[in-house]
Design a protein around this motif. Structure first.
Motif, PDB file in Angstrom:
ATOM      1  N   ASP A 291     -10.026  10.883  -1.958  1.00 13.26           N
ATOM      2  CA  ASP A 291     -10.691  11.051  -3.247  1.00 13.26           C
ATOM      3  C   ASP A 291      -9.771  11.671  -4.286  1.00 13.26           C
ATOM      4  OD1 ASP A 291     -13.923  10.641  -3.353  1.00 13.26           O
ATOM      5  OD2 ASP A 291     -13.206  10.922  -1.311  1.00 13.26           O
ATOM      6  N   ILE A 292      -8.818  12.483  -3.860  1.00 10.75           N
ATOM      7  CA  ILE A 292      -7.850  13.062  -4.800  1.00 10.75           C
ATOM      8  C   ILE A 292      -7.053  11.956  -5.479  1.00 10.75           C
ATOM      9  CG2 ILE A 292      -5.724  14.415  -4.983  1.00 10.75           C
ATOM     10  CD1 ILE A 292      -6.793  16.242  -2.810  1.00 10.75           C
ATOM     11  N   VAL A 293      -6.481  11.064  -4.673  1.00 16.80           N
ATOM     12  CA  VAL A 293      -5.650  10.011  -5.255  1.00 16.80           C
ATOM     13  C   VAL A 293      -6.496   9.005  -6.025  1.00 16.80           C
ATOM     14  CG1 VAL A 293      -3.883  10.321  -3.492  1.00 16.80           C
ATOM     15  CG2 VAL A 293      -5.674   8.642  -3.121  1.00 16.80           C
ATOM     16  N   ALA A 294      -7.725   8.745  -5.565  1.00 19.57           N
ATOM     17  CA  ALA A 294      -8.596   7.806  -6.280  1.00 19.57           C
ATOM     18  C   ALA A 294      -8.969   8.356  -7.652  1.00 19.57           C
ATOM     19  CB  ALA A 294      -9.861   7.531  -5.456  1.00 19.57           C
ATOM     20  N   PHE A 295      -9.351   9.623  -7.706  1.00 20.23           N
ATOM     21  CA  PHE A 295      -9.705  10.261  -8.979  1.00 20.23           C
ATOM     22  C   PHE A 295      -8.518  10.268  -9.927  1.00 20.23           C
ATOM     23  CE2 PHE A 295      -9.551  14.222 -11.463  1.00 20.23           C
ATOM     24  CZ  PHE A 295     -10.697  14.101 -12.232  1.00 20.23           C
ATOM     25  N   ALA A 296      -7.358  10.711  -9.449  1.00 20.02           N
ATOM     26  CA  ALA A 296      -6.180  10.803 -10.308  1.00 20.02           C
ATOM     27  C   ALA A 296      -5.705   9.423 -10.774  1.00 20.02           C
ATOM     28  CB  ALA A 296      -5.069  11.528  -9.565  1.00 20.02           C
ATOM     29  N   ASN A 297      -5.702   8.445  -9.885  1.00 22.98           N
ATOM     30  CA  ASN A 297      -5.251   7.103 -10.262  1.00 22.98           C
ATOM     31  C   ASN A 297      -6.157   6.490 -11.325  1.00 22.98           C
ATOM     32  OD1 ASN A 297      -3.027   7.044  -8.546  1.00 22.98           O
ATOM     33  ND2 ASN A 297      -4.167   6.135  -6.850  1.00 22.98           N
ATOM     34  N   ARG A 298      -7.450   6.717 -11.222  1.00 26.83           N
ATOM     35  CA  ARG A 298      -8.393   6.132 -12.189  1.00 26.83           C
ATOM     36  C   ARG A 298      -8.233   6.734 -13.575  1.00 26.83           C
ATOM     37  NH1 ARG A 298     -14.249   5.929  -9.400  1.00 26.83           N
ATOM     38  NH2 ARG A 298     -14.793   5.353 -11.549  1.00 26.83           N
ATOM     39  N   LEU A 299      -7.859   8.011 -13.637  1.00 23.94           N
ATOM     40  CA  LEU A 299      -7.697   8.665 -14.942  1.00 23.94           C
ATOM     41  C   LEU A 299      -6.237   8.738 -15.380  1.00 23.94           C
ATOM     42  CD1 LEU A 299     -10.287  11.581 -14.821  1.00 23.94           C
ATOM     43  CD2 LEU A 299     -10.549   9.260 -15.683  1.00 23.94           C
ATOM     44  N   GLY A 300      -5.347   8.121 -14.638  1.00 29.55           N
ATOM     45  CA  GLY A 300      -3.943   8.112 -15.022  1.00 29.55           C
ATOM     46  C   GLY A 300      -3.260   9.455 -14.874  1.00 29.55           C
ATOM     47  N   LEU A 301      -3.763  10.297 -13.981  1.00 30.68           N
ATOM     48  CA  LEU A 301      -3.191  11.619 -13.769  1.00 30.68           C
ATOM     49  C   LEU A 301      -2.166  11.588 -12.638  1.00 30.68           C
ATOM     50  CD1 LEU A 301      -6.449  13.758 -13.864  1.00 30.68           C
ATOM     51  CD2 LEU A 301      -4.563  13.969 -15.489  1.00 30.68           C
ATOM     52  N   PRO A 302      -1.104  12.368 -12.731  1.00 31.94           N
ATOM     53  CA  PRO A 302      -0.221  12.510 -11.584  1.00 31.94           C
ATOM     54  C   PRO A 302      -0.911  13.311 -10.479  1.00 31.94           C
ATOM     55  CG  PRO A 302       0.447  14.033 -13.318  1.00 31.94           C
ATOM     56  CD  PRO A 302      -0.635  13.159 -13.899  1.00 31.94           C
ATOM     57  N   TRP A 303      -0.538  13.054  -9.244  1.00 27.04           N
ATOM     58  CA  TRP A 303      -1.122  13.776  -8.120  1.00 27.04           C
ATOM     59  C   TRP A 303      -0.053  14.118  -7.111  1.00 27.04           C
ATOM     60  CZ3 TRP A 303      -0.302  10.772  -3.789  1.00 27.04           C
ATOM     61  CH2 TRP A 303      -0.247   9.376  -3.982  1.00 27.04           C
ATOM     62  N   CYS A 304      -0.341  15.129  -6.317  1.00 24.84           N
ATOM     63  CA  CYS A 304       0.629  15.620  -5.340  1.00 24.84           C
ATOM     64  C   CYS A 304      -0.149  16.157  -4.138  1.00 24.84           C
ATOM     65  CB  CYS A 304       1.490  16.716  -5.964  1.00 24.84           C
ATOM     66  SG  CYS A 304       2.806  17.340  -4.888  1.00 24.84           S
ATOM     67  N   VAL A 305       0.012  15.509  -2.990  1.00 22.80           N
ATOM     68  CA  VAL A 305      -0.770  15.893  -1.810  1.00 22.80           C
ATOM     69  C   VAL A 305       0.134  16.036  -0.594  1.00 22.80           C
ATOM     70  CG1 VAL A 305      -2.902  14.822  -2.638  1.00 22.80           C
ATOM     71  CG2 VAL A 305      -1.303  13.482  -1.251  1.00 22.80           C
ATOM     72  N   VAL A 306      -0.257  16.948   0.286  1.00 21.16           N
ATOM     73  CA  VAL A 306       0.389  17.097   1.590  1.00 21.16           C
ATOM     74  C   VAL A 306      -0.691  16.836   2.628  1.00 21.16           C
ATOM     75  CG1 VAL A 306       1.701  18.605   3.122  1.00 21.16           C
ATOM     76  CG2 VAL A 306       1.948  18.834   0.637  1.00 21.16           C
ATOM     77  N   PRO A 307      -0.813  15.596   3.108  1.00 23.74           N
ATOM     78  CA  PRO A 307      -1.906  15.263   4.033  1.00 23.74           C
ATOM     79  C   PRO A 307      -1.697  15.891   5.397  1.00 23.74           C
ATOM     80  CG  PRO A 307      -0.410  13.410   3.817  1.00 23.74           C
ATOM     81  CD  PRO A 307       0.058  14.443   2.832  1.00 23.74           C
ATOM     82  N   CYS A 308      -2.800  16.102   6.076  1.00 28.30           N
ATOM     83  CA  CYS A 308      -2.729  16.724   7.397  1.00 28.30           C
ATOM     84  C   CYS A 308      -3.435  15.813   8.412  1.00 28.30           C
ATOM     85  CB  CYS A 308      -3.363  18.109   7.359  1.00 28.30           C
ATOM     86  SG  CYS A 308      -3.206  19.054   8.890  1.00 28.30           S
ATOM     87  N   CYS A 309      -4.714  16.058   8.645  1.00 30.37           N
ATOM     88  CA  CYS A 309      -5.469  15.290   9.639  1.00 30.37           C
ATOM     89  C   CYS A 309      -5.796  13.892   9.113  1.00 30.37           C
ATOM     90  CB  CYS A 309      -6.748  16.025  10.018  1.00 30.37           C
ATOM     91  SG  CYS A 309      -6.450  17.681  10.694  1.00 30.37           S
ATOM     92  N   VAL A 310      -5.893  12.935  10.035  1.00 30.54           N
ATOM     93  CA  VAL A 310      -6.097  11.532   9.657  1.00 30.54           C
ATOM     94  C   VAL A 310      -7.577  11.177   9.563  1.00 30.54           C
ATOM     95  CG1 VAL A 310      -5.609   9.138  10.306  1.00 30.54           C
ATOM     96  CG2 VAL A 310      -3.898  10.918  10.702  1.00 30.54           C
ATOM     97  N   TYR A 311      -8.404  11.682  10.482  1.00 30.15           N
ATOM     98  CA  TYR A 311      -9.831  11.366  10.529  1.00 30.15           C
ATOM     99  C   TYR A 311     -10.058   9.856  10.623  1.00 30.15           C
ATOM    100  CZ  TYR A 311     -10.615  16.224   9.178  1.00 30.15           C
ATOM    101  OH  TYR A 311     -10.643  17.593   9.142  1.00 30.15           O
ATOM    102  N   SER A 312      -9.400   9.230  11.587  1.00 30.39           N
ATOM    103  CA  SER A 312      -9.495   7.775  11.721  1.00 30.39           C
ATOM    104  C   SER A 312     -10.906   7.319  12.085  1.00 30.39           C
ATOM    105  CB  SER A 312      -8.503   7.286  12.775  1.00 30.39           C
ATOM    106  OG  SER A 312      -8.759   7.890  14.033  1.00 30.39           O
ATOM    107  N   LYS A 313     -11.673   8.140  12.817  1.00 27.93           N
ATOM    108  CA  LYS A 313     -13.043   7.776  13.169  1.00 27.93           C
ATOM    109  C   LYS A 313     -13.978   7.864  11.974  1.00 27.93           C
ATOM    110  CE  LYS A 313     -12.755   9.185  18.029  1.00 27.93           C
ATOM    111  NZ  LYS A 313     -13.328  10.074  19.086  1.00 27.93           N
TER     112      LYS A 313
END
Length: 365
Positions: A291-313
């Motif tokens: 949701d961080i990248v989706a929100f930022a991409n939609r509003l043209g904002l830069p974003w910076c994340v350090v992902p941790c857990c995948v939550y594949s299920k």
């Protein structure tokens, strides 16, 4: 850019640990906020972080020095935002359903002068540009503001009240808010005040346990795996909100009904924060990273994340371009990069999951 792995602004050398068989010291997890904060300073620069989206006048001149905001999603205790505010002099706001913020340790260190130049030394002094000698005596540290709710990209875009097709300048956004707190959007009317109150009441009704999230009224704990698999923010409509008699003003209420400084429940204040946002960050934001990248991409904002857990299920529909389901951390990094063609990857100098994926402001891509 300088190699991000060399950024190790630890304030205490005793907390360093060498990799087995390696020659370079690696900062332990308890100083990951300092490493990430230094990366933000080096990558985006203080001018952008302090006035980012308001400094885009023609010819390079600054047209508006209104302070911008870093949105710290899934900020937990608020330590990263505390450091951004007090050590960098940049406004930062935490978005997290947990609360209140726990900053006693940070405030004690401030009072002891541990962030002042004489204590940090010449090497790490540059990473604390907002701190001067005597700060611990002359002023109290500022506490971050908390927007206590789950972060949902669609709802926060509506809450910002910004037409995605308009200029990024907040003064160009549609000013169609009514006295009722409803915001006009491309898809109709969004009652921001009502939505925010319900979301904050729902967040306060959630109990965090070692097994995940449970509702406080339930007799038995419910494992987090029971959450609807395609919903990244546990938005089960069947959860009933606690009645906390939420006031419609700039005020805060704890899970026990007590007023807490620094927690906003006002939609107008929240909208102002989102409209002044220049960067969205997440340090190990778990389920909120998409949701961080989706929100930022939609509003043209830069974003910076350090992902941790995948939550594949939980996120079974996430797939990289070759069709593979995102199951590993490496695939998660690739999936995040594929959400934006301008995304970049670097490695931070601390233990554990240390891959940072980020985008630059549009004019710097």
């Amino acid at each position: 850019l300088e190699d991000a792995s060399k950024i190790n602004p630890s304030l205490d050398n005793t907390h360093r640990k060498k990799k087995w068989g390696g020659r370079r010291a690696v900062v332990r997890n308890d100083h990951k906020n300092a490493v990430f904060r230094a990366f933000l300073m080096q990558t985006y620069g203080l001018d952008f972080l302090r006035f980012g989206r308001c400094c885009s006048g023609g010819g390079g001149e600054t047209t508006d020095l209104s302070p911008s905001v870093i949105l710290d999603v899934a900020g937990g205790k608020g330590e990263l935002s505390w450091e951004i505010i007090n050590l960098m002099g940049v406004e930062s706001v935490v978005v997290d359903p947990r609360g209140p913020l726990v900053l006693r340790s940070m405030n004690r260190k401030w009072k002891r002068g541990m962030y002042e130049p004489k204590r940090t030394g010449p090497v790490f002094r540059k990473w604390c540009p907002a701190v001067e000698e005597g700060s611990s005596v002359n002023r109290d540290p500022q506490q971050p503001l908390l927007i206590r709710c789950f972060f949902d990209a669609d709802a926060f875009v509506k809450l910002a009240g910004i037409n995605e097709d308009l200029s990024r300048n907040p003064h160009c956004a549609e000013e169609d808010e009514k006295d009722t707190g409803c915001l006009g959007t491309n898809s109709g009317v969004f009652d921001a005040e009502d939505w925010l109150q319900k979301e904050q009441s729902r967040a306060k009704a959630i109990k965090w346990t070692t097994k995940g999230l449970t509702h406080e009224s339930e007799d038995e704990e419910e494992d987090f795996d029971h959450v609807e698999e395609n919903n990244p923010n546990f938005t089960d409509d069947n959860i009933t909100s606690q009645n906390n008699n939420v006031q419609r003003d700039y005020s805060t209420i704890s899970p026990l009904g007590k007023v807490i400084p620094g927690e906003t429940i006002n939609a107008k204040v929240t909208r102002d924060i989102l409209r002044r946002c220049s960067l969205v960050v997440g340090l190990h934001p778990d389920q909120a990273v998409g949701d961080i990248v989706a929100f930022a991409n939609r509003l043209g904002l830069p974003w910076c994340v350090v992902p941790c857990c995948v939550y594949s299920k939980l996120f079974t529909k996430r797939r990289i371009k070759d069709g593979s389901i995102v199951r590993t951390h490496e695939q998660l990094v690739q999936w995040l990069c594929e959400t934006n063609p301008n995304a970049r990857v670097a490695t931070l100098g601390f233990e554990g999951k240390n891959k940072v994926i980020y985008t630059l402001p549009r004019e710097e891509d």
